[in-house]
Design an enzyme around this catalytic site. Structure first.
Site, PDB file in Angstrom:
ATOM      1  N   HIS B 502      35.023  38.307  37.910  1.00 54.23           N
ATOM      2  CA  HIS B 502      35.725  37.161  37.338  1.00 54.23           C
ATOM      3  C   HIS B 502      36.915  37.601  36.486  1.00 54.23           C
ATOM      4  O   HIS B 502      36.911  37.454  35.272  1.00 54.23           O
ATOM      5  CB  HIS B 502      34.765  36.312  36.493  1.00 54.23           C
ATOM      6  CG  HIS B 502      33.659  35.683  37.285  1.00 54.23           C
ATOM      7  ND1 HIS B 502      32.883  34.658  36.798  1.00 54.23           N
ATOM      8  CD2 HIS B 502      33.208  35.926  38.537  1.00 54.23           C
ATOM      9  CE1 HIS B 502      31.994  34.298  37.714  1.00 54.23           C
ATOM     10  NE2 HIS B 502      32.157  35.061  38.780  1.00 54.23           N
TER      11      HIS B 502
HETATM   12  C1  LIG Z   1      28.619  40.529  42.533  1.00 52.81           C
HETATM   13  C2  LIG Z   1      29.603  39.411  42.516  1.00 52.81           C
HETATM   14  C3  LIG Z   1      29.154  38.091  42.537  1.00 52.81           C
HETATM   15  C4  LIG Z   1      30.059  37.037  42.507  1.00 52.81           C
HETATM   16  N1  LIG Z   1      29.582  35.768  42.524  1.00 52.81           N
HETATM   17  C5  LIG Z   1      30.435  34.733  42.414  1.00 52.81           C
HETATM   18  C6  LIG Z   1      29.958  33.375  42.377  1.00 52.81           C
HETATM   19  O1  LIG Z   1      28.763  33.118  42.480  1.00 52.81           O
HETATM   20  N2  LIG Z   1      30.853  32.370  42.238  1.00 52.81           N
HETATM   21  C7  LIG Z   1      32.185  32.616  42.140  1.00 52.81           C
HETATM   22  O2  LIG Z   1      32.949  31.659  41.999  1.00 52.81           O
HETATM   23  N3  LIG Z   1      32.669  33.889  42.210  1.00 52.81           N
HETATM   24  C8  LIG Z   1      31.830  34.944  42.341  1.00 52.81           C
HETATM   25  N4  LIG Z   1      32.332  36.223  42.397  1.00 52.81           N
HETATM   26  C9  LIG Z   1      33.795  36.410  42.426  1.00 52.81           C
HETATM   27  C10 LIG Z   1      34.322  36.338  43.861  1.00 52.81           C
HETATM   28  O3  LIG Z   1      33.824  37.443  44.578  1.00 52.81           O
HETATM   29  C11 LIG Z   1      35.847  36.372  43.896  1.00 52.81           C
HETATM   30  O4  LIG Z   1      36.381  35.383  43.041  1.00 52.81           O
HETATM   31  C12 LIG Z   1      36.410  36.101  45.275  1.00 52.81           C
HETATM   32  O5  LIG Z   1      35.752  36.858  46.254  1.00 52.81           O
HETATM   33  C13 LIG Z   1      37.904  36.382  45.322  1.00 52.81           C
HETATM   34  O6  LIG Z   1      38.398  36.173  46.603  1.00 52.81           O
HETATM   35  P1  LIG Z   1      39.747  36.877  47.079  1.00 52.81           P
HETATM   36  O7  LIG Z   1      39.946  36.543  48.494  1.00 52.81           O
HETATM   37  O8  LIG Z   1      40.842  36.511  46.144  1.00 52.81           O
HETATM   38  O9  LIG Z   1      39.449  38.421  46.905  1.00 52.81           O
HETATM   39  P2  LIG Z   1      38.478  39.334  47.796  1.00 52.81           P
HETATM   40  O10 LIG Z   1      37.446  38.524  48.459  1.00 52.81           O
HETATM   41  O11 LIG Z   1      38.018  40.462  46.978  1.00 52.81           O
HETATM   42  O12 LIG Z   1      39.433  39.850  48.940  1.00 52.81           O
HETATM   43  C14 LIG Z   1      40.473  40.755  48.691  1.00 52.81           C
HETATM   44  C15 LIG Z   1      40.578  41.676  49.875  1.00 52.81           C
HETATM   45  O13 LIG Z   1      41.793  42.392  49.804  1.00 52.81           O
HETATM   46  C16 LIG Z   1      41.556  43.728  50.174  1.00 52.81           C
HETATM   47  N5  LIG Z   1      42.604  44.554  49.561  1.00 52.81           N
HETATM   48  C17 LIG Z   1      42.782  44.773  48.239  1.00 52.81           C
HETATM   49  N6  LIG Z   1      43.822  45.600  48.053  1.00 52.81           N
HETATM   50  C18 LIG Z   1      44.300  45.913  49.273  1.00 52.81           C
HETATM   51  C19 LIG Z   1      45.369  46.732  49.721  1.00 52.81           C
HETATM   52  N7  LIG Z   1      46.159  47.405  48.859  1.00 52.81           N
HETATM   53  N8  LIG Z   1      45.595  46.827  51.059  1.00 52.81           N
HETATM   54  C20 LIG Z   1      44.806  46.154  51.938  1.00 52.81           C
HETATM   55  N9  LIG Z   1      43.777  45.380  51.560  1.00 52.81           N
HETATM   56  C21 LIG Z   1      43.532  45.255  50.239  1.00 52.81           C
HETATM   57  C22 LIG Z   1      40.178  44.015  49.650  1.00 52.81           C
HETATM   58  O14 LIG Z   1      39.595  45.125  50.293  1.00 52.81           O
HETATM   59  C23 LIG Z   1      39.462  42.708  49.933  1.00 52.81           C
HETATM   60  O15 LIG Z   1      38.876  42.694  51.191  1.00 52.81           O
HETATM   61  C24 LIG Z   1      31.447  37.293  42.450  1.00 52.81           C
HETATM   62  C25 LIG Z   1      31.900  38.618  42.436  1.00 52.81           C
HETATM   63  C26 LIG Z   1      31.007  39.671  42.473  1.00 52.81           C
HETATM   64  C27 LIG Z   1      31.533  41.055  42.458  1.00 52.81           C
END
Ligand SMILES: Cc1cc2nc3c(=O)[nH]c(=O)nc-3n(C[C@H](O)[C@H](O)[C@H](O)COP(=O)(O)OP(=O)(O)OC[C@H]3O[C@@H](n4cnc5c(N)ncnc54)[C@H](O)[C@@H]3O)c2cc1C
Ligand code: SF4
Lengths: 238, 582
Positions: B502
């Site tokens: 978060h």
């Molecule tokens: C254990 C855990 C439990 C959670 N539970 C909750 C919950 O219950 N409710 C909630 O609201 N949120 C929860 N979260 C938070 C939630 O995981 C994130 O808010 C959400 O996944 C963010 O989505 P995103 O697509 O922005 O990022 P992500 O899903 O992390 O996707 C980003 C992607 O970009 C890729 N990436 C990064 N940098 C690069 C680069 N330089 N080149 C190529 N690829 C790259 C990464 O590998 C990743 O696959 C939790 C997090 C964790 C760790």
């Protein structure tokens, strides 16, 4: 009998080869109690990380104080924790393979926050450093090796590590102790596939059922439901 | 020299909800999309049989490989930052699906108040209530305008939810009924009702029934298997890009997913982005992928860092308090998720069974409903009880007067193994001028590029609201009838542990380019064909979990990209006076 556990049948002692086979440097191995009948998993009980048996002996004594045998059930040694730790330290966790280990480091209390990982030592090195210091402190305070002092004395020493009162090279004694404690608990309760939690007795103690397809049928149940544990082996092969 | 590839319509960094949703929507609309993902490919087959507590929750198997890249962290601007070195201190997604695969699934909407947090605070309490240095600002969009994107995300994700009497208006009910409740959760709900609050089941990304989403992706019914948060679901029963938007994008034939592709720079000519430079981690070769539109969905840290490394947008300078990239860094850190632990002497709960988002909460103390007149903090929070399904390593709970090892520890840990319930409080986190991100002057990643540096400290606001939250949870726990109630300790300082995912801000959205980097379509003010989506856009952290809003933002961004591809130009108007003037 020396080394009885290493050779099946216990025929070694009387053999003409006895002098060669019972390597005098290995003699301390006999301190570990060996089961009369070996099962397949016992073959995993050999060291791959700890070069020196002396270090392993200190480890065994320390983890048993952290998680001792009592009326609830087995302690760390009977649960296989020392071999679990040995295997963990030999792998990516012990070598910090997925962690940022670039210079510069703020070692030995230069860092404001002692619990941040700020040492070029990996976990394997930290454990060796800490265990040898445990023995050194024991010698100094009680004139004996750590394994030979009584339980309360052992606790006193471990507590001083936990309190950060002992000086180690490259790392605080709290850091060392917290890794040791963490691995002890993990070894008692991780899936038995890692060599600890022997016979799933750790899980039995806390009435943990192990991995299952799901608990949908009991999630609404008012009563506590105790199940005989299953391991990941059962789950993956089912 | 990077090998230049053929141009596509859109190149997207990341395959979590942010990158995955934008990719799916544009591929469906007929645009050619390339998705770059630094980690490996994933399918449900990778999750099968992954019910291993040591590997996933203790060794963070699904999380970022820090030997290649991490962040550095410090509290004060005059300190040298230290790297966040170990996986136990740093939870960020790493493979296809990102953190959106190993999340727990709590799928919340913000309160309407949050979108207009500055204006509403002023309206309700007066400008003077906002302390000097708190960079509170509106989001540049209202809840009513944003509602349809929440609705769309919940439908894609299959959210299982229960009516909440205090909730803001919804255009549609949740796509799935609430999850089954458990005795522990019922105890919480009954206690809350006795106290006059309005408890409801947490909206969950665990399917209460088999479900087919609007894109035709099928999800199974959740089995309450417990290996959920930190894991991929081996039944395909959790809201996860790997079983929803990624296959949706792939089915169109317009989406090319490139795993093992580490993005290093956004290439641009000062006015427009022209593509992304990345390294193929299997060969070490560097490529340039040209595109008409570049979308960053690489999570908070990567989004900010790529902009700073690529010299796009004005970096935030805390001395002058000018600039926007890196501004308003906020996270739910060690002053959040604190509450009380209740130990029951003669009650046992089947806490080994559960699901990531199984639990209950109430809205009574959130920013919309609490009255903070006379209180020593701003904003609000929500108390929660959760039944994740506890593994035996994590479940070893002992009352606070028990030592942390040895005979007494063992005895009490066995005694309370199935008899401890934790109720915690999740407060909102306010932005401050001194909490921001920049590039680290010392530490580098595996390619030799500077790491992202976080400068973040806890303020009295954070400590006061944490204490308040503990009082709230304590009252509930007393009503629940626990025999021993231990209060969690409120920290004095930030511990530099980034757990739980978060963390947000740094590329904040808004209507005023002086204080925001992107507009309400997540389009960069300074580079109109660059869209930056994810929690990086939050100007402050609401008193909820982030991902419901992150998913909805991605739908909003996808709409923006499509509109931009058709018409070009900036999609939103610039406005001022949406924040407190420094
Ligand atoms: C254990 C855990 C439990 C959670 N539970 C909750 C919950 O219950 N409710 C909630 O609201 N949120 C929860 N979260 C938070 C939630 O995981 C994130 O808010 C959400 O996944 C963010 O989505 P995103 O697509 O922005 O990022 P992500 O899903 O992390 O996707 C980003 C992607 O970009 C890729 N990436 C990064 N940098 C690069 C680069 N330089 N080149 C190529 N690829 C790259 C990464 O590998 C990743 O696959 C939790 C997090 C964790 C760790
Ligand atoms: S608890 Fe439900 S959603 Fe979570 S991993 Fe298990 S089956 Fe999947």
């Amino acid at each position: 009998m020396k080394n009885a556990g290493i050779f099946t049948g216990g025929i070694v002692g009387g053999s003409i080869l006895g002098g060669i086979l019972s390597n005098p440097f290995l003699k301390e191995e006999s301190e570990s109690s060996q089961p009369a009948v070996e099962s397949a998993e016992d073959f995993q009980e050999a060291r791959i990380f700890f070069d020196r048996f002396e270090d392993f002996v200190i480890l065994r004594a320390a983890v048993e104080r952290i998680y001792p045998e009592d009326d609830n059930g087995p302690g760390a040694v009977a649960l296989g924790v020392p071999y679990f730790i040995d295997k963990q330290l030999a792998g990516s966790w012990g070598t910090n393979a997925k962690e940022y280990m670039q210079n510069p480091f703020k070692v030995n209390g230069d860092s404001e926050d002692v619990m941040r990982y700020e040492t070029p030592l990996n976990r394997g090195q930290i454990i060796i450093e800490g265990l040898r210091k445990i023995d050194a402190v024991s010698e100094e305070q009680f004139g004996e090796n750590f394994v030979n002092i009584d339980g309360e004395q052992q606790d006193e020493i471990l507590q001083s590590f936990d309190n950060g009162e002992v000086e180690l090279t490259g790392v605080s004694s709290q850091q060392f102790f917290s890794i040791l404690r963490k691995m002890t608990i993990e070894g008692a309760f991780a899936d038995p596939l890692y060599g600890g939690n022997k016979n799933m007795d750790g899980w039995r103690m806390v009435e943990y059922p192990g991995p299952r397809p799901g608990f949908i049928d009991i999630i609404e149940e008012e009563e506590f439901i105790k199940m005989d544990p299953l391991g990941l082996k059962d789950y993956q092969q089912s | 020299m990077a090998i230049k590839l053929d141009k596509v319509d859109v190149v997207v960094v990341g395959t979590g909800w942010s990158g995955g949703i934008v990719s799916a929507e544009l591929a469906k609309a007929g645009y050619k999309v390339v998705g770059l993902e630094r980690g490996k490919e994933k399918s449900v087959n990778d999750y099968l049989g992954s019910k291993d507590e040591l590997r996933f929750t203790q060794r963070y198997d699904m999380m970022q490989d820090l030997s290649k890249e991490t962040i550095t962290s410090r509290s004060e601007m005059d300190e040298e930052a230290q790297p966040v070195r170990t996986q136990g201190e740093m939870m960020v997604g790493n493979d296809v699906g990102g953190g959106s695969a190993h999340w727990a699934g709590c799928t919340f909407r913000n309160n309407p108040f949050d979108f207009e947090v500055y204006s509403k605070t002023v309206e309700k309490y007066g400008e003077d209530k906002i302390p000097e240095g708190m960079t509170l600002q509106d989001w540049g969009i209202t809840y009513d305008e944003f509602e349809k994107y929440y609705d769309r995300f919940e439908k894609t994700a299959g959210t299982s939810g229960e009516d909440d009497p205090l909730a803001p208006p919804r255009s549609n009910p949740y796509p799935n009924p609430p999850l089954k409740s458990s005795p522990a959760i019922n105890l919480f709900k009954e206690a809350a009702e006795n106290l006059g609050y309005h408890p409801y089941m947490i909206p969950a990304g665990n399917m209460s029934e088999a479900y087919e989403n609007p894109d035709g992706e099928k999800l199974s019914q959740c089995q309450f298997c417990s290996f959920c948060s930190h894991y991929g679901c081996d039944f395909g029963a959790k809201s996860d890009p790997v079983v929803t938007v990624i296959p949706t994008a792939q089915k169109t034939g317009n989406y090319e997913l490139r795993p093992h592709s580490y993005a290093r720079r956004v290439v641009h000519n000062g006015e427009k982005a022209t593509g992304v430079i990345y390294v193929d981690m299997k060969t070490g070769l560097e490529y340039e992928q040209p595109a008409d539109v570049v979308v960053l969905g690489g999570f908070t840290f990567t989004n900010t860092r790529l902009l700073l490394l690529s010299e796009i947008g004005k970096p935030y300078n805390p001395e002058t308090r000018e600039g926007v990239i890196g501004r308003n860094f906020v996270g739910q850190f060690n002053n959040t998720f604190l509450g009380v632990r209740g130990f029951f002497n003669d009650k046992k709960f089947n806490m080994y069974g559960g699901a990531g988002a199984l639990g209950a909460t109430l809205r009574d103390f959130t920013v919309e409903h609490i009255d903070i007149e006379g209180k020593n903090f701003l904003h609000g929070g929500h108390p929660e009880i959760r039944q994740y399904g506890l593994g035996p390593i994590q479940s070893l709970a002992v009352p606070s007067d028990t030592p942390s090892w040895g005979a007494e520890f063992k005895n009490n840990s066995v005694k309370y193994a199935n008899s401890m319930l934790h109720v915690w409080f999740v407060p909102g986190v306010m932005p401050w001028w001194h909490n921001y991100t920049s590039l680290d002057p010392t530490y580098k990643d595996a390619f030799g590029d500077p790491l992202l540096r976080i400068t973040n400290k806890l303020t009295d606001q954070d400590i006061n609201i944490a204490k308040y939250g503990i009082e709230v949870t304590k009252k509930i726990m007393e009503e629940m009838g626990a025999d021993i109630i231990d209060e969690d300790e409120v920290p004095e300082k930030f511990d530099h542990i980034y757990s739980g995912g978060h963390y947000a801000g740094g590329v904040a959205m808004g209507a005023d380019p002086e204080t925001s980097a992107v507009n309400n379509y997540l389009q960069m003010w300074d580079m109109e064909n660059l869209f930056v989506t994810g929690g990086s856009a939050f100007p402050h952290f609401s008193d909820y979990h982030p991902t419901g809003t992150i998913g909805a933002l991605a739908y909003r961004a996808a709409e923006g990209v499509e509109e931009y591809l058709k018409k070009g130009g900036l999609l939103a108007e610039k406005k001022t006076k949406t924040h407190k003037m420094a």
